[in-house]
Structure formats: C-alpha cells, structure tokens
Design a protein around this motif. Structure first.
Motif, short mmCIF file in Angstrom:
data_model
loop_
_atom_site.label_atom_id
_atom_site.label_comp_id
_atom_site.label_asym_id
_atom_site.label_seq_id
_atom_site.Cartn_x
_atom_site.Cartn_y
_atom_site.Cartn_z
N LYS A 27 -7.13 -17.70 -116.36
CA LYS A 27 -6.65 -17.98 -116.31
C LYS A 27 -6.28 -19.24 -115.16
CE LYS A 27 -5.09 -14.02 -118.76
NZ LYS A 27 -4.61 -12.67 -118.57
N PHE A 28 -5.57 -20.57 -115.40
CA PHE A 28 -5.09 -21.49 -114.38
C PHE A 28 -3.80 -20.89 -114.57
CE2 PHE A 28 -9.02 -23.40 -116.57
CZ PHE A 28 -9.38 -23.61 -115.77
N THR A 29 -3.08 -19.84 -113.97
CA THR A 29 -1.98 -19.86 -113.89
C THR A 29 -1.50 -19.51 -111.80
OG1 THR A 29 -1.79 -17.79 -113.92
CG2 THR A 29 -1.55 -19.17 -115.35
N LYS A 30 -1.04 -19.85 -111.39
CA LYS A 30 -0.17 -18.88 -109.79
C LYS A 30 -0.62 -17.80 -109.62
CE LYS A 30 1.19 -20.05 -105.60
NZ LYS A 30 0.44 -19.00 -104.54
N HIS A 31 0.27 -16.90 -110.87
CA HIS A 31 -0.51 -15.36 -110.58
C HIS A 31 -2.18 -15.23 -110.50
CE1 HIS A 31 -0.43 -11.58 -111.03
NE2 HIS A 31 -1.62 -11.12 -112.22
N PHE A 32 -2.76 -15.99 -111.20
CA PHE A 32 -4.04 -16.00 -111.11
C PHE A 32 -4.85 -16.08 -109.67
CE2 PHE A 32 -8.78 -16.81 -111.54
CZ PHE A 32 -9.15 -15.67 -112.05
N LEU A 33 -4.55 -17.31 -109.01
CA LEU A 33 -4.90 -17.78 -107.99
C LEU A 33 -4.67 -16.93 -107.44
CD1 LEU A 33 -5.77 -19.57 -106.29
CD2 LEU A 33 -3.77 -21.27 -106.10
N ASP A 34 -2.78 -16.01 -107.32
CA ASP A 34 -2.77 -15.21 -106.15
C ASP A 34 -3.79 -14.52 -105.99
OD1 ASP A 34 -0.52 -16.78 -105.49
OD2 ASP A 34 0.42 -15.83 -107.16
N LYS B 289 -8.38 -26.12 -107.66
CA LYS B 289 -8.34 -24.75 -106.35
C LYS B 289 -9.02 -23.32 -107.08
CE LYS B 289 -4.70 -25.82 -103.64
NZ LYS B 289 -3.01 -25.96 -103.39
N ILE B 290 -8.66 -22.90 -108.22
CA ILE B 290 -9.06 -21.60 -108.73
C ILE B 290 -10.63 -22.35 -109.40
CG2 ILE B 290 -9.29 -20.71 -110.82
CD1 ILE B 290 -5.96 -21.19 -110.85
N ASN B 291 -10.97 -23.27 -109.30
CA ASN B 291 -12.11 -23.17 -109.96
C ASN B 291 -12.67 -23.34 -108.96
OD1 ASN B 291 -12.21 -23.75 -112.44
ND2 ASN B 291 -11.86 -25.89 -112.47
N ALA B 292 -12.91 -23.88 -107.15
CA ALA B 292 -13.26 -23.34 -106.21
C ALA B 292 -13.35 -22.03 -105.86
CB ALA B 292 -12.23 -24.17 -104.82
N LEU B 293 -13.06 -21.78 -105.92
CA LEU B 293 -12.45 -20.21 -105.31
C LEU B 293 -13.77 -19.68 -105.88
CD1 LEU B 293 -9.20 -19.11 -104.78
CD2 LEU B 293 -11.00 -19.93 -102.98
N ILE B 294 -13.94 -19.02 -107.31
CA ILE B 294 -14.44 -18.65 -108.33
C ILE B 294 -15.56 -19.30 -108.03
CG2 ILE B 294 -15.59 -18.47 -110.50
CD1 ILE B 294 -12.48 -18.73 -111.23
N ASP B 295 -16.71 -20.86 -107.47
CA ASP B 295 -17.57 -21.07 -107.31
C ASP B 295 -18.05 -19.81 -106.40
OD1 ASP B 295 -17.73 -22.84 -109.34
OD2 ASP B 295 -17.04 -24.72 -108.56
N ILE B 296 -17.03 -20.26 -105.00
CA ILE B 296 -17.47 -19.61 -103.86
C ILE B 296 -17.62 -18.10 -104.10
CG2 ILE B 296 -16.43 -19.35 -101.85
CD1 ILE B 296 -14.78 -21.79 -101.42
N LEU B 297 -16.93 -17.29 -104.98
CA LEU B 297 -17.24 -16.19 -105.19
C LEU B 297 -18.89 -15.88 -105.77
CD1 LEU B 297 -13.48 -14.74 -105.95
CD2 LEU B 297 -15.36 -14.27 -104.04
N LEU C 257 -7.90 -11.50 -103.07
CA LEU C 257 -9.54 -10.88 -102.85
C LEU C 257 -10.77 -11.40 -101.65
CD1 LEU C 257 -11.16 -9.20 -105.37
CD2 LEU C 257 -12.71 -11.52 -105.46
N PHE C 258 -10.02 -12.81 -100.87
CA PHE C 258 -10.59 -12.59 -100.17
C PHE C 258 -9.58 -12.56 -98.98
CE2 PHE C 258 -12.27 -16.83 -102.57
CZ PHE C 258 -13.16 -16.78 -101.86
N ALA C 259 -8.57 -12.00 -99.07
CA ALA C 259 -7.93 -11.50 -97.95
C ALA C 259 -9.00 -10.16 -97.44
CB ALA C 259 -6.35 -11.38 -98.75
#
Length: 92
Positions: free
Chosen positions: A4-11, A55-63, A16-18
């Motif tokens: 889901k490309f929402t602010k909540h999903f980005l949070d 940002k969401i796609n980048a974070l998922i790629d990084i994970l 998870l990184f935190a």
C-alpha cells in the motif's frame, strides 16, 4: 501481502529500520538507484526528493538486499511484518 502506497505503510517501514541496526536517513543525492546502503557503518540513505511511492519501493528493495533476520527483532509485530515483506514479490 499487498503493498500500500500510503504514509502509514511508509511509517511501518521506517519503524522496521528504527528497530534494526541500520540508521535510515533521507538526504539529497544523485544515487543511480535512488538510495545508498553503507553496510560497514550500517547507514541507509534514501533520496529525500522521492515521492511517497518511490520511498516505499526503495525501502522494500533495501530490505530485500540486507537480508535481515526476523528473529533479530524484539517486537513480534516487527518480526511478522518483516516475514510478510520477505515473502512479497514486487510487480512493476
């Protein structure tokens, strides 16, 4: 899992990184992939000018690249979220 490309999903991704050993930072840069992972210092830098979806796609790629172990997280919710993400295939 549906992405889901929402602010909540980005949070949730940021949390998870935190909870991991890596430090997530948003900064400007001309990274070819839109992000940079400094594995020795455990820092992840994402282009701050990316739109929400980027940002969401980048974070998922990084994970996916970091191969984090869900057992390393203390919170059960973080473990479950990471397991779901690792089973998700992105379709562009």
């Amino acid at each position: 899992m549906a992405i889901k490309f929402t602010k909540h999903f980005l949070d949730k991704l940021e949390n998870l990184f935190a909870a991991s050993e890596y430090v997530l930072r948003y900064e400007k840069g001309n990274f070819k992939s839109g992000y940079c992972v400094l594995k020795e210092t455990k820092i992840v830098i994402v282009n701050k000018y990316f739109p929400l979806e980027g940002k969401i796609n980048a974070l998922i790629d990084i994970l996916g690249e970091l191969q984090l172990n869900p057992q390393d997280f203390k919170e059960k919710s973080a473990q479950d979220f990471l397991k779901e993400l690792q089973q998700t295939q992105l379709k562009f």
